[in-house]
Scaffold this active site. Structure first.
Site, PDB file in Angstrom:
ATOM      1  CE1 TYR A   1     -22.163  18.883 -13.474  1.00 15.94           C
ATOM      2  CE2 TYR A   1     -23.046  16.898 -12.912  1.00 15.94           C
ATOM      3  CZ  TYR A   1     -21.375  18.051 -12.915  1.00 15.94           C
ATOM      4  OH  TYR A   1     -20.722  18.422 -12.256  1.00 15.94           O
ATOM      5  CD  GLU A   2     -27.489  21.031 -10.554  1.00 15.48           C
ATOM      6  OE1 GLU A   2     -28.904  21.775 -10.515  1.00 15.48           O
ATOM      7  OE2 GLU A   2     -27.233  19.854  -9.743  1.00 15.48           O
ATOM      8  N   GLY A   3     -28.972  21.735 -15.633  1.00 22.25           N
ATOM      9  CA  GLY A   3     -30.285  21.647 -16.760  1.00 22.25           C
ATOM     10  C   GLY A   3     -28.991  20.917 -18.138  1.00 22.25           C
TER      11      GLY A   3
END
Length: 583
Positions: free
Chosen positions: A430-432
């Site tokens: 998550y968040e890339g």
């Protein structure tokens, strides 16, 4: 084993690497002073250790539930959040104009590490709120700021980030959520998934920052706008009013972070659409959202630090008590005295400190940029993909080693080692994903400026090596780090001359190699500071030197392997065809 915040290490890195003493007192941190830092960290530690950590297992065993369209969080979380908000922790780095403390981000980063270590599932909620506050402060119209920020900064209202849709994950060009103009606001229609803490009862209101496409907007990411969409539409006096046309329709069943309410959200299910207000200008939503994403990415990197610290503490405590076999040179004793167990513990400890050093250095660069220091913003942006991408990969290694130290006892639930492995796994996604941050690091952060900022960092690392080479205690480490700096410089110049396909194939190895090297540089830098202060606290400062030397000798060779693999990414006849893969 109960989590204990490593306050001495935190204060040391804040002072020596983040430079927090240097920014305190300068605008916009006029009200902060170095003398306040120990007291702030001690209070944060009390909340982490005494309130949040005891609930970590509860969130795992009794996760949130969706009942009649409303998420009910784990018992005890609401009271913990009340104490969090009343302590002013939502306001750490927020603008004093809206009730914030105006503290440097580096101090907030140390507190965030504690929240994540103590209770990762809980910590996600306030961290996203802080990121939403920063985004609204940076890009919102004055009227929106006045209406929402005071309640968000106080912690009475929380914030979320709504990007992902079923058909639009990392590629946001596919966003289909619609925004229809209606007077001074818009009506939002669509569905979002994987929304952390998209609903709960811990706060009076929830402010969703939602990416959507205004009808008639250009295709792709150029046509995305950002909207503020509250769960309850505020009244004139800024108290929560009527329920907006939005809500959770499902809770995701996840591998880890069970205590965090991860929602599938629907906007406009009743037909009238959710009332939302445009943040900034039309079609610039993705650029605004990068403010929130960069803030969240810094904090996810700190999640990696926090969980690594928890795993290390748990492994050391277990190994110090567990008696099994006969350690070399001893008649009996705990497994901590077995050479390979000591090796694993040292790997965990040194990689955790390297990750902490990178995160605090990044936060310090952000603080210096806000004081107006030339070049600080470029350094912050260079370090963000490292702090997020490398630190979270480190957390996987450290969590796995924690289980290995526990042996069979780690594979069963009672020790808590298995929960750490499960919770850590989301961090590289998550968040890339790691690959997204690797491509950002090699592309936007290196290729775009011709490698200028990375070259400046490597030059600084070389200067640190030259100083450390004069120390009898650190000469070997200086030689190892210096050689790796030279290899990184050569590889950077080679990659800049290669094509996009080669850079993409080499990106993750380049990121991991540079992250390992930057960690070594910062540990060497901190070891020099420790050597200079040796008489003040010999045991603590000697430990910093030993950790640096171990890392340089035993962990840094990973950078060399990554650099070699990156250089070989373009060699022919090594990638299977689609047919060979059965596609």
């Amino acid at each position: 084993m109960t989590y204990r915040a490593p306050l001495k290490e935190m204060r040391f890195f804040l002072r020596e690497l983040a430079g927090v003493d240097e920014v305190c007192g300068k605008p916009p941190f006029e009200d902060a002073s170095p003398e306040l830092v120990p007291a702030i960290l001690e209070e944060a530690a009390k909340l982490a250790e005494n309130v949040l950590a005891p609930l970590n297992g509860a969130g795992e065993a009794d996760p949130p539930r969706l009942v009649d369209g409303q998420v009910r969080e784990t018992a005890g979380f609401a009271e913990a959040y009340r104490q969090f908000a009343e302590g002013g922790w939502s306001a750490c780095s927020a603008n004093p104009r809206f009730g914030g403390m105006g503290l440097p981000h580096a101090i907030n980063s140390a507190a965030s590490e504690m929240w994540a270590a103590a209770n990762l599932s809980f910590s996600i909620c306030p961290i996203l709120s802080m990121a939403a506050i920063e985004t609204l402060e940076s890009h919102g119209e004055a009227e929106l700021q006045e209406k929402f920020l005071e309640n968000m900064v106080s912690g009475r209202w929380t914030g979320t980030m709504n990007l992902t849709e079923p058909q639009a994950g990392s590629d946001l060009a596919g966003v289909r959520t619609r925004a229809v103009p209606e007077g001074d606001h818009y009506r939002i229609f669509g569905q979002k998934i994987f929304i952390s803490w998209g609903d709960h009862e811990m706060a009076e209101n929830i402010v969703h920052l939602v990416l959507a496409r205004i009808e008639g907007a250009p295709e792709g990411v150029q046509g995305i706008s950002l909207f503020l969409v509250p769960k309850y539409v505020p009244e004139e006096d800024n108290t929560p009013g009527e329920r907006n046309d939005l809500g959770p329709i499902a809770l995701e069943k996840k591998m880890g972070i069970h205590g965090s309410a991860t929602c599938a959200m629907v906007y406009g299910e009743e037909g009238k659409g959710a009332a939302g207000w445009l943040i900034g200008e039309e079609n610039k939503g993705l650029s605004y959202m990068f403010t929130m994403m960069n803030s969240a990415r810094l904090h996810v990197g700190l999640e990696g630090v926090g969980l690594s610290e928890l795993a290390t503490q748990k492994a050391v405590a277990f190994a110090a008590e567990r008696v099994q076999g006969r350690p070399l040179g001893r008649r009996d004793g705990a497994i901590i005295h077995h050479p390979d167990v000591r090796r694993m513990v040292m790997f965990m400890k040194s990689m955790t400190e390297a990750a902490r050093a990178i995160s605090y250095k990044a936060a310090g660069a952000l603080d210096r940029s806000l004081t107006g220091e030339d070049g600080a913003r470029a350094r912050y942006e260079l370090l963000i993909p490292v702090a997020k991408g490398w630190n979270t990969e480190v957390a996987q290694d450290v969590a796995s080693l924690c289980m290995q130290v526990h042996g069979g006892m780690g594979y069963v639930e009672e020790t808590g080692a298995a929960q750490i492995v499960r919770d850590a796994r989301i961090m590289t996604i998550y968040e890339g994903t790691t690959a997204i941050h690797a491509n950002d690091f090699i592309g936007r952060k290196t290729q775009r400026d011709g490698g200028a900022e990375l070259s400046r960092l490597l030059l600084e690392a070389g200067e640190t090596c030259a100083l450390a080479a004069k120390s009898d205690r650190l000469a070997n480490a200086a030689g190892f780090v210096g050689a790796s700096v030279s290899h990184a410089q050569e590889l950077t110049q080679w990659l800049l001359k290669e094509g996009d396909e080669t850079r993409a194939a080499a990106a993750v190895n380049f990121l991991m190699g540079c992250g390992t090297l930057i960690g070594a540089w910062l540990l060497l830098k901190s070891a020099l500071a420790a050597e200079a202060a040796m008489e003040q606290d010999p045991h603590f400062h000697q430990s910093r030197i030993r950790i640096c030397n171990f890392y340089a000798a035993q962990v840094l060779p990973r950078a060399e392997a990554c650099f070699s693999a990156a250089r070989r990414a373009s060699l022919p006849d090594q990638w299977l065809t689609d047919m060979a893969l059965g596609i």
